[in-house]
Design a protein around this motif. Structure first.
Motif, PDB file in Angstrom:
ATOM      1  N   ALA A 100     -27.834 -21.099   0.277  1.00  0.00           N
ATOM      2  CA  ALA A 100     -28.723 -21.842  -0.618  1.00  0.00           C
ATOM      3  C   ALA A 100     -30.151 -21.314  -0.526  1.00  0.00           C
ATOM      4  N   ALA A 101     -30.596 -20.987   0.699  1.00  0.00           N
ATOM      5  CA  ALA A 101     -31.943 -20.452   0.892  1.00  0.00           C
ATOM      6  C   ALA A 101     -32.100 -19.118   0.181  1.00  0.00           C
ATOM      7  N   GLU A 102     -31.112 -18.261   0.316  1.00  0.00           N
ATOM      8  CA  GLU A 102     -31.186 -16.946  -0.319  1.00  0.00           C
ATOM      9  C   GLU A 102     -31.176 -17.063  -1.842  1.00  0.00           C
ATOM     10  N   GLN A 103     -30.414 -18.005  -2.355  1.00  0.00           N
ATOM     11  CA  GLN A 103     -30.384 -18.214  -3.802  1.00  0.00           C
ATOM     12  C   GLN A 103     -31.733 -18.721  -4.307  1.00  0.00           C
ATOM     13  N   LEU A 104     -32.351 -19.640  -3.568  1.00  0.00           N
ATOM     14  CA  LEU A 104     -33.658 -20.163  -3.955  1.00  0.00           C
ATOM     15  C   LEU A 104     -34.701 -19.060  -3.964  1.00  0.00           C
ATOM     16  N   LEU A 105     -34.739 -18.247  -2.906  1.00  0.00           N
ATOM     17  CA  LEU A 105     -35.729 -17.175  -2.817  1.00  0.00           C
ATOM     18  C   LEU A 105     -35.488 -16.113  -3.887  1.00  0.00           C
ATOM     19  N   ALA A 106     -34.231 -15.810  -4.161  1.00  0.00           N
ATOM     20  CA  ALA A 106     -33.919 -14.832  -5.198  1.00  0.00           C
ATOM     21  C   ALA A 106     -34.365 -15.344  -6.569  1.00  0.00           C
ATOM     22  N   HIS A 107     -34.177 -16.640  -6.799  1.00  0.00           N
ATOM     23  CA  HIS A 107     -34.606 -17.233  -8.072  1.00  0.00           C
ATOM     24  C   HIS A 107     -36.123 -17.153  -8.217  1.00  0.00           C
ATOM     25  N   ILE A 108     -36.844 -17.480  -7.148  1.00  0.00           N
ATOM     26  CA  ILE A 108     -38.314 -17.421  -7.200  1.00  0.00           C
ATOM     27  C   ILE A 108     -38.773 -15.999  -7.508  1.00  0.00           C
ATOM     28  N   ALA A 109     -38.190 -15.018  -6.823  1.00  0.00           N
ATOM     29  CA  ALA A 109     -38.590 -13.627  -7.032  1.00  0.00           C
ATOM     30  C   ALA A 109     -38.252 -13.157  -8.449  1.00  0.00           C
ATOM     31  N   ALA A 110     -37.142 -13.647  -8.985  1.00  0.00           N
ATOM     32  CA  ALA A 110     -36.687 -13.182 -10.295  1.00  0.00           C
ATOM     33  C   ALA A 110     -37.559 -13.696 -11.435  1.00  0.00           C
ATOM     34  N   VAL A 111     -38.097 -14.914 -11.299  1.00  0.00           N
ATOM     35  CA  VAL A 111     -38.837 -15.512 -12.415  1.00  0.00           C
ATOM     36  C   VAL A 111     -40.351 -15.463 -12.226  1.00  0.00           C
ATOM     37  N   SER A 112     -40.818 -14.869 -11.133  1.00  0.00           N
ATOM     38  CA  SER A 112     -42.262 -14.869 -10.860  1.00  0.00           C
ATOM     39  C   SER A 112     -42.873 -13.490 -11.049  1.00  0.00           C
ATOM     40  N   HIS A 113     -42.410 -12.753 -12.061  1.00  0.00           N
ATOM     41  CA  HIS A 113     -42.913 -11.400 -12.275  1.00  0.00           C
ATOM     42  C   HIS A 113     -44.093 -11.332 -13.241  1.00  0.00           C
ATOM     43  N   ASP A 114     -44.396 -12.431 -13.938  1.00  0.00           N
ATOM     44  CA  ASP A 114     -45.506 -12.464 -14.885  1.00  0.00           C
ATOM     45  C   ASP A 114     -46.742 -13.006 -14.185  1.00  0.00           C
ATOM     46  N   ARG A 115     -47.773 -12.161 -14.015  1.00  0.00           N
ATOM     47  CA  ARG A 115     -48.939 -12.616 -13.266  1.00  0.00           C
ATOM     48  C   ARG A 115     -49.741 -13.679 -14.011  1.00  0.00           C
ATOM     49  N   GLY A 116     -49.510 -13.812 -15.321  1.00  0.00           N
ATOM     50  CA  GLY A 116     -50.234 -14.805 -16.087  1.00  0.00           C
ATOM     51  C   GLY A 116     -49.760 -16.221 -15.850  1.00  0.00           C
ATOM     52  N   GLY A 117     -48.554 -16.400 -15.316  1.00  0.00           N
ATOM     53  CA  GLY A 117     -48.031 -17.737 -15.060  1.00  0.00           C
ATOM     54  C   GLY A 117     -46.519 -17.734 -15.038  1.00  0.00           C
ATOM     55  N   PRO A 118     -45.922 -18.790 -14.512  1.00  0.00           N
ATOM     56  CA  PRO A 118     -44.459 -18.831 -14.367  1.00  0.00           C
ATOM     57  C   PRO A 118     -43.725 -19.151 -15.660  1.00  0.00           C
ATOM     58  N   ALA A 119     -44.452 -19.290 -16.769  1.00  0.00           N
ATOM     59  CA  ALA A 119     -43.839 -19.495 -18.091  1.00  0.00           C
ATOM     60  C   ALA A 119     -42.867 -20.663 -18.118  1.00  0.00           C
ATOM     61  N   GLY A 120     -43.214 -21.743 -17.434  1.00  0.00           N
ATOM     62  CA  GLY A 120     -42.393 -22.943 -17.466  1.00  0.00           C
ATOM     63  C   GLY A 120     -41.128 -22.890 -16.643  1.00  0.00           C
ATOM     64  N   LYS A 121     -40.900 -21.772 -15.955  1.00  0.00           N
ATOM     65  CA  LYS A 121     -39.656 -21.621 -15.200  1.00  0.00           C
ATOM     66  C   LYS A 121     -39.767 -22.149 -13.774  1.00  0.00           C
ATOM     67  N   LEU A 122     -40.982 -22.413 -13.329  1.00  0.00           N
ATOM     68  CA  LEU A 122     -41.197 -22.885 -11.959  1.00  0.00           C
ATOM     69  C   LEU A 122     -42.211 -24.024 -11.966  1.00  0.00           C
ATOM     70  N   ASP A 123     -41.835 -25.155 -11.428  1.00  0.00           N
ATOM     71  CA  ASP A 123     -42.788 -26.211 -11.147  1.00  0.00           C
ATOM     72  C   ASP A 123     -43.236 -26.022  -9.707  1.00  0.00           C
ATOM     73  N   LEU A 124     -44.536 -25.817  -9.499  1.00  0.00           N
ATOM     74  CA  LEU A 124     -45.014 -25.419  -8.175  1.00  0.00           C
ATOM     75  C   LEU A 124     -44.758 -26.489  -7.123  1.00  0.00           C
ATOM     76  N   ASP A 125     -45.006 -27.753  -7.448  1.00  0.00           N
ATOM     77  CA  ASP A 125     -44.779 -28.816  -6.469  1.00  0.00           C
ATOM     78  C   ASP A 125     -43.290 -28.995  -6.165  1.00  0.00           C
ATOM     79  N   GLN A 126     -42.452 -28.950  -7.190  1.00  0.00           N
ATOM     80  CA  GLN A 126     -41.017 -29.069  -6.969  1.00  0.00           C
ATOM     81  C   GLN A 126     -40.475 -27.900  -6.157  1.00  0.00           C
ATOM     82  N   THR A 127     -40.989 -26.694  -6.443  1.00  0.00           N
ATOM     83  CA  THR A 127     -40.548 -25.515  -5.689  1.00  0.00           C
ATOM     84  C   THR A 127     -40.952 -25.627  -4.225  1.00  0.00           C
ATOM     85  N   LYS A 128     -42.164 -26.122  -3.989  1.00  0.00           N
ATOM     86  CA  LYS A 128     -42.600 -26.315  -2.602  1.00  0.00           C
ATOM     87  C   LYS A 128     -41.687 -27.304  -1.883  1.00  0.00           C
TER      88      LYS A 128
END
Length: 476
Positions: free
Chosen positions: A434-462
């Motif tokens: 589960a940890a590896e899946q979470l980290l892989a998801h974060i890395a996969a959707v966080s490639h746009d330096r302008g913002g997470p484009a609605g794919k990541l809620d920062l508080d929920q991810t934390k």
């Protein structure tokens, strides 16, 4: 912002239920004028954070208060509650309940990824008697905010030559290196803006100083350059200096300058190969390898030659072609000026780390532009992370956002370290997957330096990161 003027209010925060002592401080956000890129128009905006025990509440001005809580390693996990109150002599104005949850998670900041800001040394407007104390407090603040990279420092001074050997003044750098160690900055030092080797070359090229070195030393320049850095290596290794990422270019846009800089890069490449613990060549620019121009009038041609010559390319614009070329050539890639949001210093930065980036530096720790109609100042925004008071350093609210991001990054790193350890120990249970899946998801959707484009809620991810760390720890 009150509906009617309330005058001066006393500000107080206290815990009503706390399983253990948590230091807390209340700060107010002070306003200042600032602007964005490519504009001369200033706006009044939230700016610095300052300790607050009372505040004037006028109906025409909105006020913002921040409660900053520190969680010691020994703090007991659980639910904490408190309240923020504002009172006048006539009674209570506002009572705000505060809830905080302390998780049984210790953040691991020991990471090979380096993060920090351009600039470090206090400005000359700080009285000389206060310079050393101000630098000491600056380094403490950077560490407190999760930074592990500093950029800048005193120059090395070539005083002349004696019997073909360089005479170099090391005193300032010795003191500086000792101060860095005292504050826990044990990694490399970004040498953009300093330390520079004064008297050995001019800017990012050999220049007139190099010609003078040949004349005074009686040596070919390449040999004199090597002897000078050999002396630095011998002294620096004994004195415990950090490795210097030595700046060799800065967004070069003119062919003539690029040719001279490349020539000097190739000379310095031999120096860094001889003394890799002391100096690594670095340069700030942008490059890509989607095409490979052969026309020297195309600046991409020169930037690709820079990439071949430098040990480290510190890039603004970069893409997958850059990382592929770095892997092929064994080069290290860093990034700069990617943003000052929580996302930029957190999940985006984590994704960059997993894609092979090894450091990031952001503009700027302490620069303030003073005259917006000057050509350079008219382009650059006011981006300082901290400001100087008569007796205090004041972090900006944006610096607080970067600190929040750094903690998100360190939580990702903590979880990654725990999952790697579990894999090596053969504990391949559901929590690890589960940890590896979470980290892989974060890395996969966080490639746009302008913002997470609605794919990541920062508080929920934390919250997800904390829960995943708890799960692995409990499973162990």
């Amino acid at each position: 912002r009150p509906a009617a003027p309330l005058g001066t209010c006393r500000v107080n925060f206290e815990w009503t239920k706390a399983p253990s002592a948590l230091p807390a401080e209340t700060l107010r956000v002070w306003y200042n004028t600032s602007r964005d890129f490519n504009t001369i128009a200033y706006r009044t905006m939230p700016h610095t954070l300052r300790p607050c025990t009372e505040i004037d509440l006028d109906r025409t001005v909105a006020r913002e208060l921040v409660i900053r809580v520190r969680i010691p390693v020994e703090a007991l996990p659980g639910a904490y509650t408190g309240q923020l109150t504002l009172q006048t002599g006539r009674g209570m104005v506002l009572r705000v309940p505060v809830r905080l949850t302390v998780a049984p998670v210790t953040v691991d900041r020991q990471t090979g990824f380096r993060m920090g800001f351009f600039g470090l040394l206090p400005p000359s407007s700080i009285p000389e008697a206060m310079q050393e104390e101000t630098l000491d407090r600056t380094l403490a603040l950077l560490r407190d905010y999760g930074m592990n990279l500093v950029c800048g420092g005193p120059d090395l001074h070539l005083r002349g030559w004696k019997a073909g050997e360089p005479v170099i003044d090391f005193k300032e750098m010795d003191r500086f290196a000792a101060l860095l160690r005292r504050h826990g900055f044990t990694g490399p030092l970004n040498g953009y803006g300093g330390p520079r080797f004064e008297g050995l070359h001019d800017g990012y090229q050999k220049g007139e100083s190099g010609v003078r070195v040949e004349r005074e030393s009686g040596l070919p320049y390449a040999e004199a350059l090597m002897r000078a850095w050999k002396a630095v290596d011998a002294h620096g290794r004994t004195a415990g200096w950090p490795t210097i990422w030595y700046a060799m270019c800065d967004e070069t846009r003119v062919r003539d300058a690029a040719e001279r800089e490349l020539k000097f890069m190739k000379l310095m490449a031999k120096v860094s190969a001889a003394f890799p613990q002391t100096v690594r060549t670095s340069g700030s620019y942008s490059v890509g390898f989607g095409k490979r121009p052969s026309d020297p009038e195309d600046m991409l041609y020169w930037h690709q030659r820079f990439f071949e010559a430098l040990d480290i390319s510190d890039l603004n614009e970069h893409d997958a072609t850059v990382m592929a070329e770095a892997n092929r050539m064994g080069k290290q890639v860093h990034i700069y000026n990617q943003g000052t949001s929580r996302y930029s210093f957190g999940l985006y930065q984590w994704g960059e780390f997993r894609r092979g980036i090894r450091a990031r530096t952001q503009w700027h720790l302490n620069v303030l532009h003073g005259y917006q109609f000057f050509d350079l100042d008219g382009r650059e925004p006011d981006t300082a992370m901290l400001c100087y008071g008569r007796r205090n350093l004041y972090p900006t609210i944006q610096f607080e956002r970067c600190r929040e991001g750094a903690q998100d990054f360190h939580l990702c790193h903590t979880l990654w370290t725990l999952s790697e350890q579990a894999r090596k120990q053969g504990r391949q249970h559901r929590a690890v997957e589960a940890a590896e899946q979470l980290l892989a998801h974060i890395a996969a959707v966080s490639h746009d330096r302008g913002g997470p484009a609605g794919k990541l809620d920062l508080d929920q991810t934390k919250a997800s990161l904390l829960a995943a760390i708890e799960s692995i720890t409990q499973a162990h």
